[in-house]
Design an enzyme around this catalytic site. Structure first.
Site, short mmCIF file in Angstrom:
data_model
loop_
_atom_site.label_atom_id
_atom_site.label_comp_id
_atom_site.label_asym_id
_atom_site.label_seq_id
_atom_site.Cartn_x
_atom_site.Cartn_y
_atom_site.Cartn_z
CE1 TYR A 135 -3.36 2.76 0.79
CE2 TYR A 135 -2.05 3.34 2.88
CZ TYR A 135 -3.01 3.65 1.68
OH TYR A 135 -3.61 4.87 2.04
CE LYS A 139 -2.52 7.14 -0.97
NZ LYS A 139 -3.58 7.78 -1.83
#
Length: 165
Positions: A135, A139
């Site tokens: 994740y 990002k």
């Protein structure tokens, strides 16, 4: 202050809702672009769509002054393949659509996950990024796309969400 036309991607989610509330309080016209419909509210237009659909994102950006890009595939969903599809490809779609629609400003919501375990606190714009999981890496790739868009002339800002007081 002159009212702006604001698009909130992911406007039905937690941070999207916070941004929508702030925009409405300023008197802005608000359009939400999300897969999930928000609670009906006066002064809010809802456009159903997915950030992975470039044409849908482009249509949502029409006649918009500011985009608050809040969409994120978060770790709770445990769909690792969607981290790149939603967080990276979706961000690329938003940036290209905003450029093509001549949007004045894009505010990208990132995550503290890009920093991993910080070397020191407080974390600032100059703190090194060391994401520890998929994740955070996705990002960070989305942030790099924003930096590329800024270098190409798009007025953009990367923000890190803070829960409102």
């Amino acid at each position: 202050m002159t009212a702006r036309s604001v698009l909130g991607t992911g406007g039905s989610g937690y941070f999207g809702t916070v941004r929508v509330d702030q925009a409405l309080a300023r008197g802005d016209r608000v359009r939400i672009f999300d897969r999930n419909p928000p609670e009906p509210r006066p002064g809010v237009e809802f456009v159903s769509g997915d950030v992975r659909d470039r044409a849908a994102v482009r249509a949502a950006c029409d006649a918009v002054d500011v985009v608050f890009h809040n969409v994120a595939q978060v770790p709770l969903a445990k769909a690792r393949e969607l981290f790149d599809e939603v967080n990276v490809v979706g961000t690329a779609n938003v940036l290209v659509a905003a450029r093509d629609a001549r949007v004045a400003k894009v505010v990208h919501t990132s995550s503290s996950a890009v920093f991993g375990i910080p070397e020191r606190n407080p974390v600032t714009e100059t703190s090194p990024c060391h994401p520890l999981e998929a994740y955070g890496r996705a990002k960070l790739r989305a942030e790099l796309l924003c930096h590329d868009a800024i270098a190409a002339g798009l007025d953009s800002f990367i923000g890190y969400p803070i829960s409102p007081a």
